[in-house]
Design a protein around this motif. Structure first.
Motif, PDB file in Angstrom:
ATOM      1  N   ARG A 145       0.842  -1.329  -0.072  1.00 62.92           N
ATOM      2  CA  ARG A 145      -0.143   0.042  -0.002  1.00 62.92           C
ATOM      3  C   ARG A 145       0.937   1.377   0.100  1.00 62.92           C
ATOM      4  NH1 ARG A 145      -3.838   2.180   4.736  1.00 62.92           N
ATOM      5  NH2 ARG A 145      -4.865   4.003   3.319  1.00 62.92           N
ATOM      6  N   ILE A 146       1.798   1.338   0.754  1.00 64.89           N
ATOM      7  CA  ILE A 146       2.848   2.539   0.754  1.00 64.89           C
ATOM      8  C   ILE A 146       3.533   2.612  -0.655  1.00 64.89           C
ATOM      9  CG2 ILE A 146       5.030   3.182   1.857  1.00 64.89           C
ATOM     10  CD1 ILE A 146       3.919   1.849   4.421  1.00 64.89           C
ATOM     11  N   LEU A 147       3.836   1.454  -0.872  1.00 62.54           N
ATOM     12  CA  LEU A 147       4.605   1.522  -2.395  1.00 62.54           C
ATOM     13  C   LEU A 147       3.604   2.023  -3.483  1.00 62.54           C
ATOM     14  CD1 LEU A 147       6.866  -1.903  -2.111  1.00 62.54           C
ATOM     15  CD2 LEU A 147       7.612   0.745  -2.051  1.00 62.54           C
ATOM     16  N   LEU A 148       2.475   1.551  -3.249  1.00 57.80           N
ATOM     17  CA  LEU A 148       1.223   2.258  -4.638  1.00 57.80           C
ATOM     18  C   LEU A 148       1.243   3.501  -4.278  1.00 57.80           C
ATOM     19  CD1 LEU A 148      -1.016  -0.990  -4.507  1.00 57.80           C
ATOM     20  CD2 LEU A 148       0.510  -0.348  -6.469  1.00 57.80           C
ATOM     21  N   ASN A 149       1.054   4.113  -2.972  1.00 55.01           N
ATOM     22  CA  ASN A 149       0.977   5.452  -2.840  1.00 55.01           C
ATOM     23  C   ASN A 149       1.988   6.334  -3.362  1.00 55.01           C
ATOM     24  OD1 ASN A 149      -0.434   5.429   0.951  1.00 55.01           O
ATOM     25  ND2 ASN A 149      -1.311   4.769  -1.205  1.00 55.01           N
ATOM     26  N   ASN A 150       3.271   5.691  -3.374  1.00 56.84           N
ATOM     27  CA  ASN A 150       4.478   6.527  -4.173  1.00 56.84           C
ATOM     28  C   ASN A 150       4.151   6.596  -5.705  1.00 56.84           C
ATOM     29  OD1 ASN A 150       5.832   6.366  -1.555  1.00 56.84           O
ATOM     30  ND2 ASN A 150       6.963   4.663  -2.055  1.00 56.84           N
ATOM     31  N   HIS A 151       3.187   5.764  -6.300  1.00 53.96           N
ATOM     32  CA  HIS A 151       2.804   5.866  -7.614  1.00 53.96           C
ATOM     33  C   HIS A 151       1.628   6.704  -7.569  1.00 53.96           C
ATOM     34  CE1 HIS A 151       5.905   3.190  -9.346  1.00 53.96           C
ATOM     35  NE2 HIS A 151       5.643   2.466  -8.395  1.00 53.96           N
ATOM     36  N   GLU A 152       1.108   7.356  -6.693  1.00 56.48           N
ATOM     37  CA  GLU A 152      -0.101   7.889  -6.439  1.00 56.48           C
ATOM     38  C   GLU A 152      -1.401   7.295  -6.819  1.00 56.48           C
ATOM     39  OE1 GLU A 152       0.367  11.401  -9.339  1.00 56.48           O
ATOM     40  OE2 GLU A 152       2.188  12.397  -8.021  1.00 56.48           O
ATOM     41  N   ILE A 153      -1.373   6.223  -6.335  1.00 58.77           N
ATOM     42  CA  ILE A 153      -2.245   4.992  -6.278  1.00 58.77           C
ATOM     43  C   ILE A 153      -2.620   4.856  -4.787  1.00 58.77           C
ATOM     44  CG2 ILE A 153      -3.162   2.893  -6.802  1.00 58.77           C
ATOM     45  CD1 ILE A 153      -1.052   2.806  -9.139  1.00 58.77           C
ATOM     46  N   TYR A 154      -3.973   5.204  -4.429  1.00 61.34           N
ATOM     47  CA  TYR A 154      -4.280   5.244  -2.952  1.00 61.34           C
ATOM     48  C   TYR A 154      -5.473   4.100  -2.789  1.00 61.34           C
ATOM     49  CZ  TYR A 154      -1.707   9.351  -3.281  1.00 61.34           C
ATOM     50  OH  TYR A 154      -0.742  10.164  -3.709  1.00 61.34           O
ATOM     51  N   PRO A 155      -5.200   2.862  -2.884  1.00 62.05           N
ATOM     52  CA  PRO A 155      -6.346   1.663  -2.604  1.00 62.05           C
ATOM     53  C   PRO A 155      -6.649   1.765  -1.291  1.00 62.05           C
ATOM     54  CG  PRO A 155      -4.140   0.873  -2.536  1.00 62.05           C
ATOM     55  CD  PRO A 155      -3.817   2.378  -2.906  1.00 62.05           C
ATOM     56  N   SER A 156      -7.850   1.193  -0.907  1.00 63.94           N
ATOM     57  CA  SER A 156      -8.640   1.273   0.439  1.00 63.94           C
ATOM     58  C   SER A 156      -8.278  -0.046   1.090  1.00 63.94           C
ATOM     59  CB  SER A 156      -9.990   1.370   0.179  1.00 63.94           C
ATOM     60  OG  SER A 156     -10.322   2.508  -0.237  1.00 63.94           O
ATOM     61  N   PRO A 157      -7.657  -0.360   2.295  1.00 69.10           N
ATOM     62  CA  PRO A 157      -7.525  -1.544   2.799  1.00 69.10           C
ATOM     63  C   PRO A 157      -8.715  -2.087   3.385  1.00 69.10           C
ATOM     64  CG  PRO A 157      -6.765   0.215   4.280  1.00 69.10           C
ATOM     65  CD  PRO A 157      -7.218   0.963   3.100  1.00 69.10           C
ATOM     66  N   VAL A 158      -8.839  -3.133   3.061  1.00 68.91           N
ATOM     67  CA  VAL A 158     -10.018  -3.876   3.530  1.00 68.91           C
ATOM     68  C   VAL A 158      -9.784  -5.278   4.335  1.00 68.91           C
ATOM     69  CG1 VAL A 158     -12.237  -4.942   2.578  1.00 68.91           C
ATOM     70  CG2 VAL A 158     -11.316  -3.279   1.571  1.00 68.91           C
ATOM     71  N   TYR A 159     -10.487  -5.428   5.706  1.00 69.07           N
ATOM     72  CA  TYR A 159     -10.099  -6.511   6.418  1.00 69.07           C
ATOM     73  C   TYR A 159     -11.068  -7.677   6.510  1.00 69.07           C
ATOM     74  CZ  TYR A 159      -6.126  -3.418   7.344  1.00 69.07           C
ATOM     75  OH  TYR A 159      -5.086  -2.764   7.180  1.00 69.07           O
ATOM     76  N   ASP A 160     -12.220  -7.335   5.916  1.00 68.95           N
ATOM     77  CA  ASP A 160     -13.218  -8.709   6.073  1.00 68.95           C
ATOM     78  C   ASP A 160     -12.978  -9.517   5.258  1.00 68.95           C
ATOM     79  OD1 ASP A 160     -13.763  -7.359   3.637  1.00 68.95           O
ATOM     80  OD2 ASP A 160     -15.934  -7.194   3.929  1.00 68.95           O
ATOM     81  N   LYS A 161     -13.798 -10.845   5.265  1.00 70.06           N
ATOM     82  CA  LYS A 161     -13.626 -12.034   4.679  1.00 70.06           C
ATOM     83  C   LYS A 161     -12.222 -12.629   5.159  1.00 70.06           C
ATOM     84  CE  LYS A 161     -16.838 -10.950   0.930  1.00 70.06           C
ATOM     85  NZ  LYS A 161     -17.045 -10.828  -0.484  1.00 70.06           N
ATOM     86  N   GLY A 162     -11.748 -12.575   6.061  1.00 73.13           N
ATOM     87  CA  GLY A 162     -10.123 -13.271   6.122  1.00 73.13           C
ATOM     88  C   GLY A 162      -9.114 -12.412   6.062  1.00 73.13           C
ATOM     89  N   LEU A 163      -8.334 -12.763   4.945  1.00 72.88           N
ATOM     90  CA  LEU A 163      -7.008 -12.063   4.634  1.00 72.88           C
ATOM     91  C   LEU A 163      -7.310 -10.533   4.455  1.00 72.88           C
ATOM     92  CD1 LEU A 163      -5.173 -14.639   2.965  1.00 72.88           C
ATOM     93  CD2 LEU A 163      -5.059 -14.218   5.311  1.00 72.88           C
ATOM     94  N   PRO A 164      -6.409  -9.763   4.760  1.00 74.70           N
ATOM     95  CA  PRO A 164      -6.469  -8.340   4.371  1.00 74.70           C
ATOM     96  C   PRO A 164      -6.222  -8.212   2.887  1.00 74.70           C
ATOM     97  CG  PRO A 164      -4.286  -8.538   5.555  1.00 74.70           C
ATOM     98  CD  PRO A 164      -5.281  -9.854   5.689  1.00 74.70           C
ATOM     99  N   ARG A 165      -6.715  -7.104   2.280  1.00 76.07           N
ATOM    100  CA  ARG A 165      -6.706  -6.945   0.795  1.00 76.07           C
ATOM    101  C   ARG A 165      -6.551  -5.339   0.590  1.00 76.07           C
ATOM    102  NH1 ARG A 165     -11.591  -8.767   1.701  1.00 76.07           N
ATOM    103  NH2 ARG A 165     -13.572  -7.703   0.643  1.00 76.07           N
ATOM    104  N   LEU A 166      -6.336  -4.871  -0.771  1.00 74.88           N
ATOM    105  CA  LEU A 166      -6.500  -3.547  -1.064  1.00 74.88           C
ATOM    106  C   LEU A 166      -7.482  -3.408  -2.315  1.00 74.88           C
ATOM    107  CD1 LEU A 166      -2.533  -2.773  -1.127  1.00 74.88           C
ATOM    108  CD2 LEU A 166      -4.274  -2.202   0.571  1.00 74.88           C
ATOM    109  N   VAL A 167      -8.187  -2.620  -2.193  1.00 74.24           N
ATOM    110  CA  VAL A 167      -9.231  -2.389  -3.194  1.00 74.24           C
ATOM    111  C   VAL A 167      -9.232  -0.974  -4.047  1.00 74.24           C
ATOM    112  CG1 VAL A 167     -11.860  -2.392  -3.686  1.00 74.24           C
ATOM    113  CG2 VAL A 167     -10.947  -3.811  -2.029  1.00 74.24           C
ATOM    114  N   HIS A 168      -8.689  -0.934  -5.181  1.00 76.58           N
ATOM    115  CA  HIS A 168      -8.527   0.279  -5.994  1.00 76.58           C
ATOM    116  C   HIS A 168      -9.657   0.531  -6.629  1.00 76.58           C
ATOM    117  CE1 HIS A 168      -6.821   3.332  -8.276  1.00 76.58           C
ATOM    118  NE2 HIS A 168      -7.136   2.715  -9.459  1.00 76.58           N
ATOM    119  N   SER A 169     -10.563  -0.495  -7.337  1.00 76.31           N
ATOM    120  CA  SER A 169     -11.841  -0.269  -7.946  1.00 76.31           C
ATOM    121  C   SER A 169     -12.305  -1.490  -7.985  1.00 76.31           C
ATOM    122  CB  SER A 169     -11.400   0.132  -9.473  1.00 76.31           C
ATOM    123  OG  SER A 169     -10.856  -0.787 -10.031  1.00 76.31           O
TER     124      SER A 169
END
Length: 105
Positions: free
Chosen positions: A30-54
């Protein structure tokens, strides 16, 4: 020597050992994607954490944090995957997918 059972340090160590390594991988990505000006939302439901961009791009990692997957939905087969040992390259690859052109290193 590990801390004795019941000690605060033992409780913290025990909690850290039970967390999936995928959480640390997703956080670093997530931090590395922010460096590319991509700001995904962290999601923690359904088990493992994930990043949702769209709706078209969700990023997740396996439980032990060795492989990063992406696709529209983690409940379906991933559309891509890369080893998590080079997260800057994973972030660059995802940025190229999102922007449709080569990303800055």
């Amino acid at each position: 020597m590990p801390p004795s059972s019941g000690a605060p340090a033992h409780d913290r160590l025990s909690a850290a050992a039970k967390r999936p390594a995928s959480g640390a991988v997703i956080q670093r990505l997530r931090i590395l994607l922010n460096n590319h000006e991509i700001y995904p939302s962290p999601v923690y439901d359904k088990g493992l954490p994930r990043l949702v961009h769209s709706d078209a791009l969700t990023v997740w990692a396996n439980h032990i944090g060795t492989t990063v997957y992406w696709g529209p939905n983690p409940d379906q087969a991933p559309t891509g995957q890369m080893p998590a040992d080079d997260l800057p390259e994973v972030a660059r690859h995802l940025a190229e997918q999102i922007y449709g052109k080569p990303a800055k290193p």
